[in-house]
Design a protein around this motif. Structure first.
Motif, PDB file in Angstrom:
ATOM      1  N   ASN A 126       0.839  -1.200   0.000  1.00 52.37           N
ATOM      2  CA  ASN A 126       0.000   0.000   0.000  1.00 52.37           C
ATOM      3  C   ASN A 126       0.874   1.251   0.000  1.00 52.37           C
ATOM      4  OD1 ASN A 126      -2.741  -1.332   0.534  1.00 52.37           O
ATOM      5  ND2 ASN A 126      -1.480  -2.126   2.200  1.00 52.37           N
ATOM      6  N   ASN A 131       0.636   4.127  -1.449  1.00 51.75           N
ATOM      7  CA  ASN A 131      -0.065   5.404  -1.370  1.00 51.75           C
ATOM      8  C   ASN A 131      -0.809   5.500  -0.041  1.00 51.75           C
ATOM      9  OD1 ASN A 131       0.617   6.298  -4.057  1.00 51.75           O
ATOM     10  ND2 ASN A 131      -0.814   4.735  -4.786  1.00 51.75           N
ATOM     11  N   ASP A 135      -4.470   4.221   0.259  1.00 53.09           N
ATOM     12  CA  ASP A 135      -4.566   2.762   0.361  1.00 53.09           C
ATOM     13  C   ASP A 135      -4.085   2.266   1.718  1.00 53.09           C
ATOM     14  OD1 ASP A 135      -5.556   2.596  -2.252  1.00 53.09           O
ATOM     15  OD2 ASP A 135      -3.530   2.573  -3.084  1.00 53.09           O
ATOM     16  N   TYR A 171     -11.973   1.454   3.085  1.00 48.00           N
ATOM     17  CA  TYR A 171     -12.337   2.372   2.014  1.00 48.00           C
ATOM     18  C   TYR A 171     -13.848   2.503   1.835  1.00 48.00           C
ATOM     19  CZ  TYR A 171     -12.566   4.677  -2.495  1.00 48.00           C
ATOM     20  OH  TYR A 171     -12.860   5.553  -3.511  1.00 48.00           O
ATOM     21  N   GLU A 193     -11.429   6.922 -10.381  1.00 44.58           N
ATOM     22  CA  GLU A 193     -11.438   5.655  -9.646  1.00 44.58           C
ATOM     23  C   GLU A 193     -10.511   5.790  -8.441  1.00 44.58           C
ATOM     24  OE1 GLU A 193     -13.274   2.957 -10.462  1.00 44.58           O
ATOM     25  OE2 GLU A 193     -14.123   4.091 -12.148  1.00 44.58           O
ATOM     26  N   ARG A 194     -10.646   4.878  -7.487  1.00 44.57           N
ATOM     27  CA  ARG A 194      -9.830   4.918  -6.265  1.00 44.57           C
ATOM     28  C   ARG A 194      -8.343   4.988  -6.569  1.00 44.57           C
ATOM     29  NH1 ARG A 194      -9.679   0.372  -1.360  1.00 44.57           N
ATOM     30  NH2 ARG A 194      -7.691   1.036  -0.514  1.00 44.57           N
ATOM     31  N   ARG A 195      -7.856   4.188  -7.497  1.00 46.01           N
ATOM     32  CA  ARG A 195      -6.411   4.164  -7.777  1.00 46.01           C
ATOM     33  C   ARG A 195      -5.927   5.523  -8.272  1.00 46.01           C
ATOM     34  NH1 ARG A 195      -8.899   1.450 -11.831  1.00 46.01           N
ATOM     35  NH2 ARG A 195      -8.652   2.333 -13.910  1.00 46.01           N
ATOM     36  N   ASP A 196      -6.783   6.267  -8.973  1.00 41.36           N
ATOM     37  CA  ASP A 196      -6.406   7.594  -9.461  1.00 41.36           C
ATOM     38  C   ASP A 196      -6.532   8.645  -8.357  1.00 41.36           C
ATOM     39  OD1 ASP A 196      -5.830   6.665 -12.097  1.00 41.36           O
ATOM     40  OD2 ASP A 196      -7.993   6.577 -12.467  1.00 41.36           O
ATOM     41  N   ALA A 228      -5.836   8.050  -5.289  1.00 42.43           N
ATOM     42  CA  ALA A 228      -4.718   7.788  -4.379  1.00 42.43           C
ATOM     43  C   ALA A 228      -3.420   8.473  -4.790  1.00 42.43           C
ATOM     44  CB  ALA A 228      -4.485   6.282  -4.241  1.00 42.43           C
TER      45      ALA A 228
END
Length: 190
Positions: free
Chosen positions: A110, A112, A115, A126, A164-167, A169
């Motif tokens: 994790n 970031n 995360d 989350y 989205e979550r990954r972006d 973060a």
């Protein structure tokens, strides 16, 4: 995402724990001298905005309250529990190396902060974090000022921008600026 009112988003100024690299989550740490200067910079940016009397909402955590007192120039605001930073469970108060020594590999898995906080042992997670932020956002009725936290800000910004979550973060978490969110776009005011 279009559909949210105009938002001026302020992250709290630097805290002593930010300077030490400690995971704060919902624990308290006061602003440093630099953090107070960052809030004063936000006050200069916000002065003309506040003249239009937008609704102002602030996290209940002390660092956001301290920042709001400075950045909003003593203007009244509503404290909203939904704006607290992500609860990072057992990681709160630890540095990243301390966390990694207790839970080997957690930092690598994790990298970031969004995360890491959301995957923390005994943390909020989350889904819960997103649900309370989404609930706050759907209740906004007009142009609003929000004084809160870095990870919470990443999610608010991500919701407005349709990420989205990954972006979310990997969005920057600057202090001392104001993120202007409107019509699905973001402008950083300095």
């Amino acid at each position: 995402m279009v559909g949210f009112p105009k938002i001026w988003l302020l992250r709290h100024g630097e805290t002593h724990w930010n300077a030490q690299g400690r995971i704060q989550g919902q624990l308290e740490s006061d602003l440093t001298a630099l953090g107070k200067e960052q809030a004063q910079a936000q006050a200069r940016i916000m002065a003309p905005v506040l003249a239009a009397n937008p609704a102002c909402f602030v996290s209940p955590l002390g660092r956001a309250q301290q920042t709001a007192q400075i950045a909003l120039g003593g203007r009244s605001f509503t404290t909203d529990q939904r704006l607290a930073e992500a609860y990072a469970g057992a990681l709160q108060g630890l540095t990243r190396p301390e966390a990694d020594s207790r839970w080997p590999g957690i930092i690598a898995a994790n990298p970031n902060s969004l995360d890491l906080f959301c995957e923390a042992p005994d943390g909020e997670g989350y889904a819960s974090f997103l649900a309370r932020i989404s609930d706050f956002m759907t209740h906004l009725r007009g142009p609003s000022v929000v004084v809160a936290h870095g990870l919470l800000g990443q999610v608010i910004r991500g919701l407005v921008l349709g990420l989205e979550r990954r972006d979310m973060a990997v969005l920057p978490n600057e202090q001392g600026c104001v993120y202007l969110l409107e019509n699905g776009t973001e402008t950083v005011l300095r």
